[in-house]
Design an enzyme around this catalytic site. Sequence first.
Site: not given
Length: 631
Positions: A2, A50, A75, A100
């Site tokens: 990201c 994203r 990120n 995550d």
Amino acid sequence: MCGIAGLFHCGTIKPVDPARVERMCDVLAHRGPDGSGVWTAPGVGLGHRRLSIIDIAGSPQPMHSADERLVLVFNGEIYNFRALRRELEEQGAVFRTDGDTEVILAAWDRWGPDCVRHLDGMFAFALYDRTERTLFLARDRFGVKPLFMAHLSDGSMAFASELKGLLANPLLRREVDPRGIEDYMTWGYVPDGRSILKGVAKLPAGHTLLLHHDAPVPPPERYWDIDFTRRHAGNPRDLEAELLHHLKEAVGSRMVADVPLGAFLSGGVDSSTVVAFMAEHSRQPVRTCSIGFDVAHADETDHARSVARLFETDHAARQVSADQFEAIDTIAGMFDEPFADASALPTWRVCQLARESVTVALSGDGADEAFAGYRRQVFHAHEERLRGLIPQPVRQALLAPLGRVWPKADWAPRPLRAKATLLSLAGSGAQGYASALAVTPEPLRQSLYGEDLAAQIGGYRAETAIVDCMKNAPARSGLDAAQYADLKIWLPGDILTKIDRTSMAVSLEAREPLLDHRLVEFAAGLPEALRVRRAQGKWLLKKAMERYLPDEILYRPKQGFVTPIADWLRGPLAGRARGIANSAMLARTGWFDNTRVAQLAEDHIAGRSDHSRLLWQLVMLDRSLARLGIG
């Protein structure tokens, strides 16, 4: 994978305009085309773009903890997130998503700033704690994921995944840092801790920064380092088996994705190793891709095809030629600040090729730094042995004068190019290695600088960073120290910057399994003879891979991803070489002696010298300044 950006007020609390954070994120849309979000509160604003890889529908950002106390933009990828999730659940954590990102929130709630020590992955993230009124910034151990920071005139700290995110903020000064020019002209990039602009820096790899609204900005804190002082016990066969275990674990952990996955394949040892273990882990043919060149001595596609046949991969290949360098402005736009590694073009092209069929690609980056695979490291190891045999005063008295008068012979066979070796042996190992790493040697840089730039740079020399890094390295030998400097400075500044920007430009996530921190820690403990033996670097790695790869892949001369820029600047790009001396953009800066630049260009085109890397540095500097609106 990201893009993140945000603002945080230090020493005061002011409102944050959501539109300003949104603009900072919008210019990062290539990093995250699948979604966006902005959150603001008094004194803080967080933004996110994203690219969906894991838990595609369930992990939007900015992400809040269940009690709304924590807010996160992230990120990267956390490869051990499932194991961490189980550990945290056993301690009472409750999760609402399957990805995550939420694991980082729970890890902070459990361990605070120490949470980064538990994370195995590549990451840059910003986490705001509404109770403590703090912002926590973190970057992964090797600097796979970038994070730029800048102090703004209103007292706020701005951060973003790329410099262009900061440039979207109207309060950012666009004033060039003369030391950044010295760094760039030395290395071809501007290392962590600084940027091309005054007041802008990168959070160093393996560091965190904890900001408070009511306190000045502290220095970053290091949470991880590489220790070369411990040597593994055991015989080579046992160490070989342990190495294979680490390799398999590293590759397998990076194959977790909810989107199509493939690999870059150059046909060298490192990418072939990754593909070999991907083939072991995968029930389907591994998707691989490679890029070749229209200059035969730089083309490795035949080797890549042979590895693809060996592992029966679904392989695709394309060729890069000089006419594709018309995309130079596009390349400059990817990096924002000047970046002179000419292999950025073919790296971008191979990322484009990969993105046609996959969203995630594994690369072989990191093995040369960890296992001593660069020729310069092998040469340095041998030079260090010679330094140990000849006292330094003798070397300084005899070799330094000889090196100064020895002719510079770029055209000669390597054994006759003794000038650099003599000068290197005359000094310390750290000084010699810093000189070997430099794209443009100090005497040549000094001859190019205009009076004003030379005065602004003053006594600062970019090589000092390498020398100091090696002197202070947790190392037992000169080779240890050289590898340490490569991992700390060269790797994040050049290699990882290149792959991050070129992959993200096409919304592709690149993963580096050979930079698994446990694998690198294991490599750092190998006896020197298992890293370099005679003229071979990566000795144990090659021995371990003999059961998977043929000798013509393992033991052919190292080529690397070398762009034939020297040939092109004498041929189809000769006009570019000549034109740089008359560049209106560079002329306005007054930084360089244009007459000297013109002579170097003509010497290169005529074949009298090889100045290709310097000329390419100046071309990229010119284009980057134009993109930044400076000059």
